[in-house]
Design a protein around this motif. Structure first.
Motif, PDB file in Angstrom:
ATOM      1  N   SER A  99       0.829  -1.203   0.000  1.00 21.46           N
ATOM      2  CA  SER A  99       0.000   0.000   0.000  1.00 21.46           C
ATOM      3  C   SER A  99       0.863   1.251   0.000  1.00 21.46           C
ATOM      4  O   SER A  99       2.026   1.230   0.421  1.00 21.46           O
ATOM      5  CB  SER A  99      -0.922   0.020   1.229  1.00 21.46           C
ATOM      6  OG  SER A  99      -0.156   0.086   2.420  1.00 21.46           O
ATOM      7  N   GLU A 114       0.104   5.339   1.162  1.00 22.13           N
ATOM      8  CA  GLU A 114      -0.884   6.229   1.762  1.00 22.13           C
ATOM      9  C   GLU A 114      -0.227   7.520   2.233  1.00 22.13           C
ATOM     10  O   GLU A 114       0.966   7.556   2.547  1.00 22.13           O
ATOM     11  CB  GLU A 114      -1.591   5.546   2.925  1.00 22.13           C
ATOM     12  CG  GLU A 114      -0.682   5.060   4.035  1.00 22.13           C
ATOM     13  CD  GLU A 114      -1.450   4.304   5.091  1.00 22.13           C
ATOM     14  OE1 GLU A 114      -2.371   4.905   5.689  1.00 22.13           O
ATOM     15  OE2 GLU A 114      -1.142   3.116   5.318  1.00 22.13           O
ATOM     16  N   ILE A 152      -3.676   3.772  -1.533  1.00 26.91           N
ATOM     17  CA  ILE A 152      -3.725   2.904  -2.707  1.00 26.91           C
ATOM     18  C   ILE A 152      -3.237   1.517  -2.299  1.00 26.91           C
ATOM     19  O   ILE A 152      -2.152   1.379  -1.728  1.00 26.91           O
ATOM     20  CB  ILE A 152      -2.847   3.455  -3.843  1.00 26.91           C
ATOM     21  CG1 ILE A 152      -3.324   4.849  -4.258  1.00 26.91           C
ATOM     22  CG2 ILE A 152      -2.860   2.528  -5.039  1.00 26.91           C
ATOM     23  CD1 ILE A 152      -2.405   5.530  -5.262  1.00 26.91           C
ATOM     24  N   ASN A 211      -6.789  -4.598  -6.573  1.00 25.96           N
ATOM     25  CA  ASN A 211      -6.338  -3.222  -6.401  1.00 25.96           C
ATOM     26  C   ASN A 211      -7.520  -2.317  -6.086  1.00 25.96           C
ATOM     27  O   ASN A 211      -8.606  -2.472  -6.661  1.00 25.96           O
ATOM     28  CB  ASN A 211      -5.645  -2.719  -7.677  1.00 25.96           C
ATOM     29  CG  ASN A 211      -4.530  -3.633  -8.126  1.00 25.96           C
ATOM     30  OD1 ASN A 211      -3.804  -4.172  -7.308  1.00 25.96           O
ATOM     31  ND2 ASN A 211      -4.394  -3.813  -9.435  1.00 25.96           N
ATOM     32  N   TYR A 212      -7.307  -1.392  -5.182  1.00 22.58           N
ATOM     33  CA  TYR A 212      -8.349  -0.409  -4.887  1.00 22.58           C
ATOM     34  C   TYR A 212      -7.706   0.851  -4.315  1.00 22.58           C
ATOM     35  O   TYR A 212      -6.523   0.867  -3.947  1.00 22.58           O
ATOM     36  CB  TYR A 212      -9.386  -0.979  -3.910  1.00 22.58           C
ATOM     37  CG  TYR A 212      -8.854  -1.342  -2.541  1.00 22.58           C
ATOM     38  CD1 TYR A 212      -8.735  -0.396  -1.522  1.00 22.58           C
ATOM     39  CD2 TYR A 212      -8.491  -2.656  -2.259  1.00 22.58           C
ATOM     40  CE1 TYR A 212      -8.257  -0.736  -0.282  1.00 22.58           C
ATOM     41  CE2 TYR A 212      -8.013  -3.006  -1.017  1.00 22.58           C
ATOM     42  CZ  TYR A 212      -7.892  -2.038  -0.022  1.00 22.58           C
ATOM     43  OH  TYR A 212      -7.409  -2.387   1.209  1.00 22.58           O
ATOM     44  N   MET A 213      -8.507   1.901  -4.254  1.00 24.34           N
ATOM     45  CA  MET A 213      -8.044   3.194  -3.763  1.00 24.34           C
ATOM     46  C   MET A 213      -9.098   3.778  -2.836  1.00 24.34           C
ATOM     47  O   MET A 213     -10.303   3.680  -3.094  1.00 24.34           O
ATOM     48  CB  MET A 213      -7.783   4.136  -4.943  1.00 24.34           C
ATOM     49  CG  MET A 213      -7.310   5.520  -4.546  1.00 24.34           C
ATOM     50  SD  MET A 213      -6.769   6.495  -5.994  1.00 24.34           S
ATOM     51  CE  MET A 213      -8.260   6.500  -6.999  1.00 24.34           C
TER      52      MET A 213
END
Length: 351
Positions: A217, A219, A236, A273-275
């Protein structure tokens, strides 16, 4: 070791004003028993050390019981982002501070231990942390690392805006893993190139099968919010799993040089994947193209050739360099490329 508690007790009795008789030295019989135990342990380790599934015309164990090494290590992590969405182009080139460590290690009959120090971190230059694990055997090998950093920095461009991300602005946590299976394991040796626990006598190569993983990640930190109050609270998350195959080769040049290169490209079969922006989660769609490349290279030089089948008591010196890299590439609205690398220079001797 049996004398240590007696010495401690004797010292305590003197401190309390009590007189005690110093124990006698161990008898000849006790010393003989210790010698027998030591000889038995050495025999078991020696049998284990020389027991190998390799073809000894190609790969052999080096002579000597003890191997000592001094190593200089350096590692880093780079990110490159390119994209064009809604007519707006974006670009970012970011990298962490390079971490340099010095380590001293020893190996007795294949059982190893090492101590590493980071001079820059000891001086307080940064607070980054990195853990590396490497395992090399005749058939299987593994490179794994975990990296936590707040020194990610570089240039960012989006549309007409150009700026610079300073250190302490984002926090990076990233794990990388690459596992290999060697098909021609009787003639091709990864340990010969990367741990020097074997010697490659003749050139040989092998097809490889493997698995790759990159996850972690990025951040924003409180330091960034203090410097830029309007900066969004951003995180992220990246998770990539790949399967693939490749090839590796050891060039044995004469009796002293060994050159190694291998590549294992893997295709991403799963990605997650994500945000999260200001507590709002946005899942990234699964992309159709994603790859993780794993590369290894090594150069080893033996100062004396030695003998292959008889024990040689004189020291045997060697030196070299190694490089391991893991590069991910995926395209999902923007193209992201991450490069994790570790370089090493070493010198050692066998006794």
């Amino acid at each position: 070791m049996k004398q240590i508690p007696l010495i401690i007790i004797t010292a305590m009795m003197f401190a309390l004003g009590v007189h005690a008789q110093v124990p006698e030295q161990p008898s000849v019989a006790a010393q003989s028993r210790r010698e027998l135990v030591r000889a038995k342990v050495d025999s078991v380790l020696t049998e284990r050390y020389y027991k190998t599934s390799y073809d000894t015309n190609y790969v052999v164990r080096p002579e000597g019981r003890l191997t000592l090494k001094v190593r200089l290590n350096q590692s880093g992590d780079d990110f490159h982002v390119r994209g064009n969405k809604d007519g707006i182009s974006s670009k970012a080139d970011l990298s962490t501070a390079h971490k340099t460590t010095v380590s001293i290690g020893g190996s007795f009959r294949g059982i190893s231990a090492a101590l590493a120090i980071n001079p820059a971190k000891m001086k307080g230059a940064y607070k980054d942390y990195e853990f590396n694990l490497a395992y090399y055997s005749s058939r299987l090998s593994l490179d794994a690392s975990y990296h936590r950093s707040t020194t990610l920095s570089g240039d960012i461009k989006r549309g007409d805006y150009s700026g610079h991300l300073a250190k302490e602005g984002v926090k990076l946590k990233m794990a990388n893993l690459a596992g290999y299976y060697v098909f021609n394991h009787r003639r091709f040796s990864y340990p010969a190139a990367f741990t020097q626990s074997y010697i490659q006598r003749r050139s040989a190569g092998s097809w490889l099968a493997g698995i790759s993983y990159q996850g972690g990640s990025i951040e924003t930190t409180e330091e960034l919010k203090q410097r830029t109050p309007n900066a969004p609270d951003l995180k992220i998350h990246i998770g990539l799993l790949g399967l693939g195959g490749g090839y590796g080769y050891n060039w044995a040049l004469g009796k002293k040089w060994l050159l190694h290169f291998s590549m294992l490209p893997t295709f991403v079969i799963y990605n997650h994947n994500y945000m999260i922006v200001n507590d709002e989660r946005r899942n990234a769609k699964h992309f159709s193209l994603g790859m993780i490349f794993n590369e290894r290279a090594a150069v080893v030089y033996n100062f004396s050739a030695g003998r292959a089948n008889k024990f040689e008591r004189s020291p045997r010196y060697f030196a070299g360099t190694t490089l391991t890299m893991s590069n991910s590439f995926f395209d999902n609205d923007v193209t992201v490329n991450q490069n994790k690398w570790r370089a090493r220079a070493f010198i050692g001797m066998r006794l």
